[in-house]
Structure formats: C-alpha cells, structure tokens
Design a protein around this motif. Structure first.
Motif, PDB file in Angstrom:
ATOM      1  N   GLN A   7      -5.568 -51.197  43.339  1.00 31.54           N
ATOM      2  CA  GLN A   7      -6.416 -50.431  44.492  1.00 31.54           C
ATOM      3  C   GLN A   7      -5.582 -50.013  45.191  1.00 31.54           C
ATOM      4  O   GLN A   7      -5.104 -48.702  45.817  1.00 31.54           O
ATOM      5  N   ASP A  15      -4.470 -46.170  46.174  1.00 36.11           N
ATOM      6  CA  ASP A  15      -4.804 -45.772  47.505  1.00 36.11           C
ATOM      7  C   ASP A  15      -3.622 -45.433  48.334  1.00 36.11           C
ATOM      8  O   ASP A  15      -3.805 -44.504  49.303  1.00 36.11           O
ATOM      9  N   LYS A  37      -8.679 -43.298  39.848  1.00 40.15           N
ATOM     10  CA  LYS A  37      -9.689 -43.881  40.647  1.00 40.15           C
ATOM     11  C   LYS A  37     -11.263 -43.902  39.847  1.00 40.15           C
ATOM     12  O   LYS A  37     -11.836 -44.943  39.693  1.00 40.15           O
TER      13      LYS A  37
END
Length: 538
Positions: free
Chosen positions: A385, A389, A477
């Motif tokens: 993540q 991100d 995602k």
C-alpha cells in the motif's frame, strides 16, 4: 574473454585448494580464509607489478624487475607510492612474491610470510580495511600459516610454489565478465554460512543481470549505490558494471564478517577499491551505519537479496524503539512461537530500503518471496500500500521456481522508482527457463534470449500475452494492491464464424452426446440398485 586465462586462473585456485587439502585443511572452516587471502595477495602483488611497469617501462624487459626496484633510492621508491594512485596496494621490495620465493629455504619461512602479510595489511590499512559498525577495522590479511598445526614452513613453501606458476599481469585489462566468472569460481565451495544469519553470498547471474539492466537502461554518472544485505556483492558488482566503476560509489553493510571480506575481494577485482571504505560489517536493522547530517543516508540506487526468514528475536526490542518507527512504518514481523527462525525478516529490509531511497529520484530492486506480492493482510499488505500510494513502483518480475538452487522458495523482484508516477509493469516469467541439475538440487536456468526478453519487455513497458501487463496505480488499488501479473491477465474468449447450418449440426451433436450420457448414467444407477438388493446383512 580470454578462455586460456580463465582456465589458468581456475587452475591456480584448484592448486591452492589442493595444497590446503594436503595439509589437513580440506573443507575446513579456515580453508576459505587461506584461499581467499592468498589469492588476494597474489592479485595485489601482480597489480602492483603491472602499474609499476606502466610507470617505468624499462622494467618490462628486465630479467628480475623485483631486484631492479630494490636497488632504487628510498626517495625514488616512495615517489612511486604517489604515482600509483589509490587503487593499487603499495608493496615494498621485500614484500613481493618473488623476493619471498627466493628465501623459502631460509629458517622460519612461514613466520616471514605471515609477518609480511601483516605488514602489507597495516601499511595499506587506510585504503583496504573493512570497518565494523563500531568503528573497528578488519585488515586485509591474517597470519595464515598458523591455521596449520604442523609443518608450517612446508605449507608456506607449497603455497608459494603455486603462486609463481601464473601471472595476473596478463589479465589486468580484462573486464567485469572475466572477473565475475573467476570470483564465482573462487567462492563456489564457500557459498553458504551454516549457522549464520545471512546465508546467500551469491545471487544467480540471471537475477543480477536482469536487475542491473532494468535499473540502468541508459548512462548515468556520479551516483551512489547501496546494498543493506550485501553478501559477496554480486548485485552491487553487476550494478556498478552497468553504471561504470568510475561513475559510482558503493556503500554496503552485512552482519557477516565472512561476506564482508568476500565483498572487499570483489571490489578489488572490479576496480572499485575507492569504495572499500564504505564496506561495513554490522547489523543493518539495529545499527544502520551509513548516515549524512546525523540522519540515515539516502541513495540513488539500492539493490538487495535479503534473507527471507531468520530469528531476530533478540533484536525486537531495539527494532521497536521510537527512533525506528518512521523507518519500519509497516511494523515489526512477529516471532513465531514454534518456529522462531521463520520470522519474516525480509519485510524489515524492504521497509529500510524504501526509507533509504533518495526522494523523487531513487531506484531500487529487491528480491522477495513471491508470496509477498499477493498477501492479503499484515505487514506485506501495508508495504505494498505504501509503495502504491506513494507512486514509487516501477514494476515486478516473478521469476521461475528454483532460480536459486539452494532454496525452493519462489521469488519475485520488486522494482521501485520514485520518479514513476504513471504506468507499472507486472511480468510473470515463471514459465520461462530450463530445469537443470546442480549437485543434489534442481535449478532453473534462463537463456540469454529469455533474459533479454524480460529486460526489454520491462524497460519498454510492453504488454505481452501470458507474460506481462501494464497497469495504472488505480488498477492495482482495485485489485487489493496485488502485484501479481496473473491477476490482471484478460480472460480470452475465442470467437469462430460458422453458418446457421453448422451451428445447428453442432447443437444436435451436443444434444445427442448429452442424451447418451444420461442413458449411461441411468443404466449405472439401476445396476447399483440391483447389487444393493442382492446384499444380505447378518
């Protein structure tokens, strides 16, 4: 590459091992120290000769160049030290192999050899010493003949008789491919660390080549490269070769003194002596050494094949300290109660590497167990993540099984690029390669064409059927941050043009087959019932 020189160099290594075996050191823990250090002494001796003869060409035609330079005035000889440059160990006349060889019949020859090695190490300590995390220096050489319990003089003579059979001066012009082949041969019998924490000293050639070529698709210069679990430095050497030894500075750390010594040898062979001062023996996770302005240093390139699972139970308290919270942003892996050696230590290295990349420009490649790229929860998921991100993922290459002969773990290579803010390449190379036997193990070997296919597909960001996909960060995602190419491959539906008559004929055929299956099923059911009726229960 000159095949004759390769054969001669390998023969020298084999002869040195044979001497060790003759004196009871075959497969002994100290054999590695003797072989690697004697080999290094021979190389430094011949490199010194090669460089001195370039400065004084008249020595190339001398019948005894060692005797000639011994006659030089002290001031003139010391001038050589400044003319040679810092990539060459400076040796005095009485420290040369030829000088010692001619005195092997004198008393206490073994002591003379050991004293000479220690003197060379001390006088060249500033340039060639490996440092520990607390600032201690591990010098070049030890008193090698003391590893033999008896007949030390004879042992020293036997070694020197081998050293004079071959001259490295003839191969000083050879490049990386030559010396990487020699280095791999030199350490092949010592490529493990039983009982140690970091066990892999040599990353397979295919993995190293793919990493270096993907990380450096075009020329660059004046950059820093780093490996926090360096081993013998295979990944670093391939990366440095792709960049150019004179265009990069190497930094490393490894908990193993053995691997740090191997890395030093690798740096010497590959014209990276200027980086030896940055080789640190120590625990990167608890005591990261390389800092700038009292903060952890950030690097242009980072490569790593970290240990996947190890027992770091004793270090957990240190790792959990407040000053490590930012570095280990996803957390510290649990220590399994029943199998403590299965602690997923590689997740710490991954976090350390992300933290150590230069903001906005840093690139990295990390070998990880393939399970990392699809883990649905835990530290692994948090790391993925963070990577997505932060938009710092270049892509992932999932390698064939058994690409490492020493482990059955499937591995993938995660490529980070802080400048890559758009599409990501996910490549599944698991179906490539050929399985070969290596000792008692099986190993998958990629052909050069397959290596190039992986490199080109990745660097050109090409989508190829059953091999690679190019996806956006948003698509990753949506797939729960999965880095597995297989989860993005499209389901292919084949369409065939047929006439109405052909369609009717096919449907009639399917219907007839289905009726036949039902009839067979009914018949089988009736037979089973009849058989059951005939059974008698007592």
């Amino acid at each position: 590459m000159n095949d004759n020189f390769v054969i001669q160099t390998k023969t020298l290594i084999d002869e040195l091992k044979a001497v060790c075996a003759s004196y009871g050191l075959g497969n002994d823990g100290n054999e590695f120290k003797i072989i690697s250090q004697v080999f290094l002494y021979k190389f430094l001796n011949d490199k010194f000769a090669y460089e001195v003869k370039k400065l004084k060409p008249e020595l190339t035609t001398s019948n005894n160049w060692e005797a000639d330079i011994a006659k030089m005035k002290e001031s003139e000889y010391q001038l050589l030290k400044f003319q040679l440059g810092e990539s060459t160990a400076f040796l005095k006349p009485h420290q040369l192999i030829g000088y010692l060889f001619n005195r092997q019949e004198e008393p206490d020859f073994a002591k003379r050899v050991d004293d000479t090695l220690i003197d060379i190490a001390v006088s060249n300590n500033d340039l060639f010493a490996v440092k520990t995390e607390d600032g201690q220096k591990i010098q070049l050489f030890e008193r090698l003949t003391e590893y033999v319990s008896s007949k030390r003089d004879a042992f020293a003579k036997a070694l020197f008789n081998k050293l004079t059979l071959f001259n490295f001066e003839n191969i000083m012009g050879e490049g990386f491919d030559f010396f990487s082949t020699i280095f791999e041969y030199l350490i092949k019998d010592y490529n493990s660390d039983a009982g140690g924490k970091y066990a892999e000293y040599y990353t397979p050639h295919a993995v190293s080549k793919i990493i270096a070529n993907i990380l450096v698709p075009e020329p660059t210069s004046n950059v820093t490269i780093y490996d926090p679990s360096a081993g013998s430095g295979t990944l670093l050497m391939n990366l440095a070769h792709a960049i150019g030894p004179d265009k990069c500075t190497v930094y490393s750390q490894d908990i193993s003194q053995k691997s740090s010594n191997l890395l030093r040898l690798n740096l010497v062979l590959n014209n990276l002596v200027h980086s030896i001062e940055n080789v640190i023996q120590g625990n990167t996770m608890t005591d990261p050494y390389h800092k700038q302005d009292n903060k952890l240093r950030h690097f242009d390139y980072i490569v790593s094949n970290p240990p996947f699972k190890l027992n770091f139970e004793d270090d957990v308290d240190t790792l959990n300290k407040k000053e490590n919270k930012a570095r280990f942003f996803a957390g510290i892996p649990n220590v399994p109660k029943k199998k403590k050696e299965s602690m997923a230590i590689y997740t710490l290295f991954l976090q350390h590497i992300i933290y150590s990349l230069k903001e906005g420009v840093g690139k990295a490649a990390i070998v990880v167990p393939t399970g990392f790229i699809t883990a649905q929860s835990g530290i692994e998921k948090k790391i993925r993540q963070k990577i997505v991100d932060s938009k710092m993922l270049a892509g992932v290459v999932s390698m064939p099984s058994n690409i490492f002969a020493t482990t059955g773990t499937n591995v993938s290579i995660v490529f980070l690029d802080a400048a890559n803010k758009e599409n990501v390449v996910l490549l599944d190379a698991s179906n490539l390669g050929t399985i070969v036997k290596e000792g008692k193990n099986q190993k998958t070997v990629l052909t050069e064409e397959e290596e190039i296919k992986i490199i080109n597909t990745f660097t050109k960001k090409e989508a190829k059927e059953d091999l690679s996909v190019v996806v956006s960060y948003d698509e990753i995602k949506a797939k729960n941050y999965s880095f597995s190419a297989g989860q993005y491959f499209e389901v292919k539906i084949e369409y065939i043009d047929i006439s109405a008559e052909e369609f009717t004929a096919k449907m009639n055929n399917f219907e007839a087959e289905l009726k036949s299956l039902f009839i067979d099923s009914k018949s089988l059911e009736e037979d089973i019932i009849e058989n059951l009726k005939g059974l008698k229960y007592e």
